[in-house]
Design an enzyme around this catalytic site. Structure first.
Site, short mmCIF file in Angstrom:
data_model
loop_
_atom_site.label_atom_id
_atom_site.label_comp_id
_atom_site.label_asym_id
_atom_site.label_seq_id
_atom_site.Cartn_x
_atom_site.Cartn_y
_atom_site.Cartn_z
N HIS A 52 0.83 -1.18 0.28
CA HIS A 52 -0.49 -0.01 0.23
C HIS A 52 0.92 1.32 0.04
O HIS A 52 1.83 1.33 0.80
CB HIS A 52 -1.18 0.04 1.45
CG HIS A 52 -2.20 0.97 1.29
ND1 HIS A 52 -1.72 2.63 0.88
CD2 HIS A 52 -3.37 0.58 0.78
CE1 HIS A 52 -3.22 2.90 0.61
NE2 HIS A 52 -3.85 1.93 0.82
N ARG A 77 -6.71 9.96 -0.68
CA ARG A 77 -5.60 10.27 -2.22
C ARG A 77 -7.33 10.31 -3.38
O ARG A 77 -7.11 11.43 -4.29
CB ARG A 77 -4.55 9.29 -2.89
CG ARG A 77 -3.57 9.78 -2.02
CD ARG A 77 -2.67 9.11 -3.14
NE ARG A 77 -3.00 7.72 -1.93
CZ ARG A 77 -2.65 7.15 -2.82
NH1 ARG A 77 -2.30 6.95 -3.68
NH2 ARG A 77 -3.18 4.91 -2.28
#
Lengths: 271, 557
Positions: free
Chosen positions: B327, B347
């Site tokens: 990740h 994000r």
């Protein structure tokens, strides 16, 4: 035995101050910057119970502690709470709790159903011990009050961050397991009280009727790429890549009104 | 602990570039995304998967010759925890229709669907019911529920692109087609997905999505899903029993070649127990706690690849285990939170990644592997990482810009879990950015299975992260919460139907374990390793040196 992972084993590299902590009354010296969980592992404990996600969301590592000369009970999640010098701690990995069994198909989303499942709600003395003990800062007593007033939506909102560690139940004068009650309430709100989302049902119906089958069949026929023989299906994969590259991207700034120019494989009257 | 002065100084550089970055975003401008060739280039140079010294060939079993990470090979090239000659299979401690191994989202949804077919179900789980990566998944669940702009077709393309076009088409098609029905099912069970006032579900982007199809429940989506299905399983207590702190350590077969149960290990009493079942669903999840290449992990304490080990011994092939998902955004500082996942939703909402100078170096919505590789490149190759007080390097995730774009308090409201987490360390992520670095997150590959959940072994089904092929070489955000529900439901249903209709009874046996041991001996592997690992061991050397009996077989240590 298995070779085991090492990444979290490391002692902080800089020489660090050690502080005394008392695990169930027994003294250990541990680095001052560790969480309670890592400090117990530093001391030599290997968890079976009392550790879970190690990220503050699963509720497995509820911990209570006191400091000398201070009558207050303090709480925290072992994986999130940094040790303090001279703390006396124990974990509460399990606490018996009453959970009502009810038939989900039969409930309609009314407060009376919660009252019937959990009559002990009305034994609440508003002492607020539950709120004080909550490591997630949830206003437990307030959501219990909201349930009693029949305001299930408010209770669902107030209890939303609950990780079901059970500390509230350990302190409740009325002997409630608040977190189970809140779980029932949130489910009732989610399924029976909240506004429905018809666009989901329309899409499910379209899929079941085979509306997208042709489009999916065509793209599936292009197959896949063998990671160890990447040229084997090259022509088809190039076509797949072309479709992938030319698919229209929804921009970041769109709101719910946005629709793509390319209407291929979409649904009319979908809202 | 709050950021020290050295980092506070560096944060000023992030603040200096923020107004221009926000303006650009508001005008619809983005940092340029990489094209497919550029993606390939950065992956081939900087993704941890490509390090040849990080892997070796498996010497035994159905995938002999397959090169995967040492940590996983160590587990499959190991002996069983039990001596097959010592286990008394003639008197099972439990019998049931369907045995489900693993009590996370996949196992629990399998249990619900199996019960609905009329089956009696036992869930055997290593820790508590619900202690699983499902609980920790924050960002969301993908589903093309909005027919005016999205459909399983676009979802399919996104999944294939994310997986480098290597995914198994049938698994992908079923995943994308069943997705909206999973959302409908979860809503009907009382799962509180975030909605607009008119009932339309809120959806957002994730890395690699062409349409906003990520459904969420604030920033605790997985926890909300898990506690909902778990609560319903508890309502069906007459048919679904849960045995906690008792992981399966070996599958049991019958003499007709079908799967017929498992040996459990009660970690608290150190007893081995026999469950006889008509069918078995393997739902043990992933393997982040193997700490591949010494990376930190976002995973749950119990994520140790147990299901891979057991099924491989029984003859189920592995696939796509040559890739592991890192990740892009795990906490690298403060140290107490190291490895903890920072949801991609930051994000997705538009938060930039910036380097030590406060400059952007990557589009924030690249697929995860590409994003992770770009971050590693920025730190180890470009040398623009942010130095941490613990001697490492990280990258800033500029969460405060979300408050600037969407109004003060947005971060606190939309990301309550992460806001509380950081506030415990004296950091307000609505005001100060987060320091992140890639962290072990997901086992892209796993056991080979078909889109009806079945495997090459009759009576043996697979659901969730332990399976491989759906996501190809790389999974997109929001497709794992989806995967566990889609294939949990399918496997549960089909395992129950097999148990009720198609089962072939036979005599229980652990012969496959004997044969596997023989194969180890013949292959020349010299090891005293045993597996499954069950739990990672974080005991420090200074303690270990004095634990003279810790190496005895059968103890957890």
């Amino acid at each position: 035995m298995c070779d085991t992972a090492t990444i979290e084993k490391k002692v902080p590299e800089v020489a660090e101050e050690l502080v005394p902590i008392y695990i169930m009354g027994k003294k250990y010296e541990v680095p001052a910057s560790l969480t309670i969980m890592k400090a117990m592992e530093y001391a030599g404990y290997q968890y079976i119970r009392g550790a879970g996600c190690r990220g503050g969301i699963c509720g497995a590592c509820a911990t209570v502690y006191r400091k000398p000369g201070d009558y207050h009970i303090r709480v925290g999640l072992a994986c999130q709470t940094v040790v303090e010098a001279d703390m006396y701690l124990t974990q509460i990995p399990f606490f018996p709790a009453n959970r009502a069994v009810y038939k989900w198909e039969d409930v309609r989303g009314e407060a009376e159903e919660v009252f019937a499942a959990y009559p002990e709600l009305f034994r609440c003395l508003a002492c607020n011990a539950c709120t004080k003990v909550c490591p997630m800062d949830i206003p437990v007593m307030d959501y219990v009050a909201a349930i009693k007033q029949g305001n299930l939506e408010k209770a669902a909102e107030l209890s939303f961050d609950c990780i079901q560690c059970g500390l509230c139940a350990t302190r409740c004068m009325a002997e409630m397991a608040q977190y189970h009650i809140a779980q029932m309430v949130r489910r009732l709100v989610g399924a029976k009280i909240a506004v429905p989302s018809p666009h989901v049902d329309k899409q499910v119906a379209a899929i079941k009727s085979g509306h997208y089958d042709e489009a999916l069949k065509e793209v599936m026929a292009l197959g896949t790429m063998d990671p160890f023989n990447q040229d084997a299906n090259k022509e088809n994969i190039d076509k797949l890549k072309e479709l992938y590259n030319k698919r229209q991207g929804e921009s970041h700034a769109t709101d719910e009104s946005w629709e793509p120019d390319d209407k291929y494989a979409l649904l009319e009257d979908a809202r | 602990m709050p950021y020290p002065d050295s980092l506070k100084e560096l944060i000023k550089k992030v603040e200096a570039t923020r107004p221009a970055r926000v303006e650009k975003k508001k005008a619809g401008g983005e940092f340029p995304a990489l094209n497919l060739d550029e993606r390939k280039g950065v992956l081939e140079q900087f993704h941890p998967d490509v390090k040849e010294e990080g892997r070796r060939e498996i010497k035994i079993g159905p995938n002999k010759g397959y090169r995967i990470c040492h940590e996983m090979v160590d587990l499959v090239e190991a002996r069983s925890r039990v001596n097959p000659d010592k286990v008394d299979l003639s008197k099972p401690d439990y019998t049931t229709d369907v045995l489900i191994i693993g009590g996370g989202g996949a196992g629990t949804s399998a249990a619900l669907l199996a019960q609905e077919q009329g089956a009696k179900v036992i869930i055997a789980t290593k820790l508590r019911h619900g202690d699983a990566n499902t609980m920790m998944a924050e960002g969301g669940i993908q589903a093309a529920t909005k027919g005016w702009k999205d459909s399983p077709y676009y979802h399919y393309l996104d999944i294939m692109g994310g997986g480098h076009f290597t995914n198994v088409p049938e698994l992908v098609s079923t995943l994308s087609k069943e997705a909206p029905d999973v959302i409908r099912w979860l809503l009907s069970l009382g799962c509180n997905f975030s909605k607009f006032e008119d009932g339309t579900l809120k959806t957002m982007h994730g890395g690699g999505t062409s349409r906003k199809r990520m459904h969420f429940a604030a920033d605790i989506t997985g926890a909300e899903m898990m506690r909902t299905v778990r609560d319903e399983a508890r309502n069906r207590i007459d048919d679904i029993s849960v045995i906690e702190f008792s992981p399966a350590v070996e599958l049991i077969m019958n003499d007709k070649g079908a799967c017929a149960g498992a040996v459990l290990y009660n970690m608290e009493t150190a007893e081995y127990l026999v469950i006889k079942a008509k069918s078995v669903v393997m739902a043990t999840g992933g393997s982040g706690r193997l700490h591949v290449q010494n990376f930190m992990t976002t995973n749950h304490y119990g994520a140790t690849a147990d299901g891979i080990v057991m099924a491989y011994r029984a003859g189920v092939p592995l696939c796509f285990l040559h890739t592991i998902q890192y990740h892009p955004t795990g906490v690298i500082f403060p140290e107490q939170a190291e490895g903890i996942l920072i949801t991609e939703k930051f994000r997705g909402a538009g938060a930039n990644l910036v380097n030590v100078d406060g400059n952007q170096f990557v589009f924030e919505r690249e697929p995860r592997d590409v994003e992770a590789a770009c971050i590693i490149r920025e730190c180890v190759n470009v040398n623009k990482g942010v130095p941490t007080p613990t001697g490492k390097f990280g990258i800033w995730l500029d969460s405060p810009m979300l408050d600037v774009m969407f109004g003060e308090g947005y971060v606190k409201k939309e990301f309550p879990g992460k806001h509380i987490l950081f506030s415990r360390f004296g950091i307000d992520i609505g005001v100060e950015p987060m320091l992140i670095y890639p962290t072990l997150h997901y086992q892209n590959g796993g056991l080979e299975f078909k889109d009806d959940g079945s495997t090459k072994i009759p009576g043996f089904y697979v659901a969730g992260e332990v399976g491989g092929g759906i996501h190809g070489e790389n999974r997109l955000m929001g497709n794992s919460l989806l995967d566990i529900m889609v294939y949990g439901r399918i496997s549960g249903k089909n395992a129950a139907q097999y148990a009720m209709n198609g089962v072939v009874d036979g005599e229980l046996t652990l012969d496959h374990v004997r044969k596997y041991h023989q194969e180890i001996d013949e292959s020349g592997i010299e090891t005293d390793r045993i597996s499954p690992m069950l739990l990672p061991d974080y005991t420090l050397e200074h303690v270990k040196a004095k634990q003279y009996s810790a190496e005895y077989e059968g103890t957890l240590r």
